[in-house]
Design a protein around this motif. Structure first.
Motif, PDB file in Angstrom:
ATOM      1  N   PHE A   6      -3.476   0.037   2.961  1.00 59.38           N
ATOM      2  CA  PHE A   6      -2.126   0.567   2.974  1.00 59.38           C
ATOM      3  C   PHE A   6      -2.260   2.021   2.587  1.00 59.38           C
ATOM      4  O   PHE A   6      -2.207   2.374   1.434  1.00 59.38           O
ATOM      5  N   GLU A   7      -2.491   2.891   3.539  1.00 57.75           N
ATOM      6  CA  GLU A   7      -2.881   4.259   3.244  1.00 57.75           C
ATOM      7  C   GLU A   7      -1.751   5.258   3.312  1.00 57.75           C
ATOM      8  O   GLU A   7      -1.770   6.259   2.642  1.00 57.75           O
ATOM      9  N   ASP A   8      -0.762   5.066   4.165  1.00 58.14           N
ATOM     10  CA  ASP A   8       0.224   6.103   4.369  1.00 58.14           C
ATOM     11  C   ASP A   8       1.592   5.634   3.902  1.00 58.14           C
ATOM     12  O   ASP A   8       2.314   4.996   4.633  1.00 58.14           O
ATOM     13  N   VAL A  14       1.773   7.349  -4.869  1.00 59.82           N
ATOM     14  CA  VAL A  14       0.889   6.279  -4.412  1.00 59.82           C
ATOM     15  C   VAL A  14      -0.474   6.870  -4.060  1.00 59.82           C
ATOM     16  O   VAL A  14      -0.561   7.798  -3.263  1.00 59.82           O
ATOM     17  N   PRO A  15      -1.539   6.355  -4.665  1.00 60.01           N
ATOM     18  CA  PRO A  15      -2.868   6.869  -4.341  1.00 60.01           C
ATOM     19  C   PRO A  15      -3.246   6.503  -2.903  1.00 60.01           C
ATOM     20  O   PRO A  15      -2.709   5.540  -2.343  1.00 60.01           O
ATOM     21  N   PRO A  16      -4.145   7.245  -2.310  1.00 57.01           N
ATOM     22  CA  PRO A  16      -4.493   6.994  -0.913  1.00 57.01           C
ATOM     23  C   PRO A  16      -5.222   5.670  -0.697  1.00 57.01           C
ATOM     24  O   PRO A  16      -5.261   5.182   0.423  1.00 57.01           O
ATOM     25  N   ASP A  17      -5.783   5.087  -1.743  1.00 64.96           N
ATOM     26  CA  ASP A  17      -6.559   3.874  -1.542  1.00 64.96           C
ATOM     27  C   ASP A  17      -5.919   2.683  -2.250  1.00 64.96           C
ATOM     28  O   ASP A  17      -6.176   2.434  -3.424  1.00 64.96           O
ATOM     29  N   VAL A  18      -5.058   1.995  -1.531  1.00 68.33           N
ATOM     30  CA  VAL A  18      -4.412   0.782  -2.027  1.00 68.33           C
ATOM     31  C   VAL A  18      -4.783  -0.336  -1.060  1.00 68.33           C
ATOM     32  O   VAL A  18      -4.708  -0.168   0.148  1.00 68.33           O
ATOM     33  N   GLU A  19      -5.205  -1.456  -1.608  1.00 68.12           N
ATOM     34  CA  GLU A  19      -5.548  -2.602  -0.772  1.00 68.12           C
ATOM     35  C   GLU A  19      -4.509  -3.691  -0.971  1.00 68.12           C
ATOM     36  O   GLU A  19      -4.223  -4.082  -2.102  1.00 68.12           O
ATOM     37  N   ARG A  38      -9.468   1.933  -6.470  1.00 60.94           N
ATOM     38  CA  ARG A  38      -8.299   1.492  -5.695  1.00 60.94           C
ATOM     39  C   ARG A  38      -7.433   0.536  -6.522  1.00 60.94           C
ATOM     40  O   ARG A  38      -7.866  -0.035  -7.516  1.00 60.94           O
ATOM     41  N   ILE A  39      -6.220   0.366  -6.037  1.00 55.59           N
ATOM     42  CA  ILE A  39      -5.303  -0.598  -6.637  1.00 55.59           C
ATOM     43  C   ILE A  39      -5.152  -1.732  -5.631  1.00 55.59           C
ATOM     44  O   ILE A  39      -4.911  -1.497  -4.450  1.00 55.59           O
ATOM     45  N   VAL A  40      -5.343  -2.949  -6.100  1.00 56.96           N
ATOM     46  CA  VAL A  40      -5.226  -4.132  -5.254  1.00 56.96           C
ATOM     47  C   VAL A  40      -3.879  -4.780  -5.547  1.00 56.96           C
ATOM     48  O   VAL A  40      -3.541  -5.040  -6.702  1.00 56.96           O
ATOM     49  N   VAL A  41      -3.106  -5.024  -4.488  1.00 62.28           N
ATOM     50  CA  VAL A  41      -1.805  -5.677  -4.612  1.00 62.28           C
ATOM     51  C   VAL A  41      -1.889  -7.021  -3.894  1.00 62.28           C
ATOM     52  O   VAL A  41      -2.270  -7.088  -2.731  1.00 62.28           O
ATOM     53  N   LEU A  42      -1.569  -8.087  -4.613  1.00 58.70           N
ATOM     54  CA  LEU A  42      -1.615  -9.447  -4.072  1.00 58.70           C
ATOM     55  C   LEU A  42      -0.201  -9.897  -3.741  1.00 58.70           C
ATOM     56  O   LEU A  42       0.674  -9.886  -4.618  1.00 58.70           O
ATOM     57  N   ALA A  53       6.214  -3.143   1.775  1.00 57.66           N
ATOM     58  CA  ALA A  53       6.235  -1.717   1.427  1.00 57.66           C
ATOM     59  C   ALA A  53       6.944  -1.489   0.094  1.00 57.66           C
ATOM     60  O   ALA A  53       6.468  -0.719  -0.753  1.00 57.66           O
ATOM     61  N   THR A  54       8.053  -2.178  -0.117  1.00 56.88           N
ATOM     62  CA  THR A  54       8.804  -2.026  -1.368  1.00 56.88           C
ATOM     63  C   THR A  54       7.986  -2.535  -2.549  1.00 56.88           C
ATOM     64  O   THR A  54       7.871  -1.865  -3.578  1.00 56.88           O
ATOM     65  N   TRP A  55       7.427  -3.738  -2.389  1.00 52.08           N
ATOM     66  CA  TRP A  55       6.644  -4.337  -3.470  1.00 52.08           C
ATOM     67  C   TRP A  55       5.390  -3.527  -3.778  1.00 52.08           C
ATOM     68  O   TRP A  55       5.031  -3.343  -4.945  1.00 52.08           O
ATOM     69  N   VAL A  56       4.714  -3.047  -2.741  1.00 52.81           N
ATOM     70  CA  VAL A  56       3.491  -2.273  -2.969  1.00 52.81           C
ATOM     71  C   VAL A  56       3.825  -1.007  -3.761  1.00 52.81           C
ATOM     72  O   VAL A  56       3.155  -0.685  -4.738  1.00 52.81           O
ATOM     73  N   ALA A  57       4.855  -0.298  -3.362  1.00 48.31           N
ATOM     74  CA  ALA A  57       5.250   0.918  -4.088  1.00 48.31           C
ATOM     75  C   ALA A  57       5.590   0.598  -5.543  1.00 48.31           C
ATOM     76  O   ALA A  57       5.160   1.310  -6.468  1.00 48.31           O
ATOM     77  N   ASP A  58       6.342  -0.488  -5.764  1.00 49.58           N
ATOM     78  CA  ASP A  58       6.711  -0.882  -7.128  1.00 49.58           C
ATOM     79  C   ASP A  58       5.485  -1.255  -7.961  1.00 49.58           C
ATOM     80  O   ASP A  58       5.360  -0.852  -9.122  1.00 49.58           O
ATOM     81  N   MET A  59       4.593  -2.026  -7.368  1.00 48.79           N
ATOM     82  CA  MET A  59       3.426  -2.502  -8.118  1.00 48.79           C
ATOM     83  C   MET A  59       2.433  -1.372  -8.402  1.00 48.79           C
ATOM     84  O   MET A  59       1.836  -1.327  -9.478  1.00 48.79           O
TER      85      MET A  59
END
Length: 187
Positions: A6-8, A14-19, A38-42, A53-59
């Motif tokens: 999830f790069e952009d 948000v850092p460029p490296d989120v998985e 990186r930050i890993v979001v489950l 997208a909403t959850w990733v930004a929040d987490m």
């Protein structure tokens, strides 16, 4: 489990490296953690892209807030060292400087008595404060006794949680598969 980069994202924090990892077993919960750089979001596999997208930004924001809250500054170290010096050394072990460093991978801290400088490994940023206090007490004691003499250990043992902190650091080293410090001195 499905992994996606999830790069952009439009959020600048948000850092460029989120998985993002989708799981078929996960039904409703979302969680996140730091894994290296990186930050890993489950998330549940059934979650929509919009909700994702909403959850990733929040987490990601949550992980970053937690990390920011946990990081201690050099000024925090100086202040803490002054308090510990007063409490356990009667003001006799005043350092010229105390700071975090990134180049200590096999030591928790170091002290140069000749110029009265103390450096703590930034690996200690994530440990409990009482463990950092122990390492500070250990290094402050070197301002009074350069070697690991009985007199040195008598100073260190004034810190009531010294043995517990040594055990914590030993366990941390084993858990991180670091080379165990000889006698846990590791300075």
């Amino acid at each position: 489990m499905v992994a996606a980069r999830f790069e952009d994202m439009s959020t600048p924090a948000v850092p460029p490296d989120v998985e993002v990892r989708r799981s078929r077993r996960r039904r409703r919960t979302v969680s996140a953690y730091r894994d290296g750089d990186r930050i890993v979001v489950l998330i549940p596999a059934t979650m929509s892209k919009r909700d994702e997208a909403t959850w990733v930004a929040d987490m990601v924001a949550r992980v970053q807030r937690q990390e920011k809250r946990k990081l201690r500054s050099d000024d925090d170290l100086v202040s803490r060292a002054a308090k510990l010096n007063d409490l356990y050394f009667g003001g006799l072990a005043t350092p010229a400087s105390v700071r975090w460093v990134t180049n200590q991978n096999s030591r928790w801290g170091s002290c140069t008595p000749s110029d009265r400088t103390i450096r703590l490994s930034d690996r200690l940023q994530q440990v409990p404060g009482w463990v950092v206090d122990y390492v500070l007490v250990h290094e402050l004691a070197h301002l009074l006794e350069a070697g690991h003499t009985p007199a040195f250990w008598a100073w260190v043992d004034r810190y009531p949680r010294a043995e517990k902190a040594k055990g914590y650091l030993e366990g941390y080293s084993a858990g991180a598969r670091l080379e165990p410090p000889p006698g846990i001195e590791n300075d």
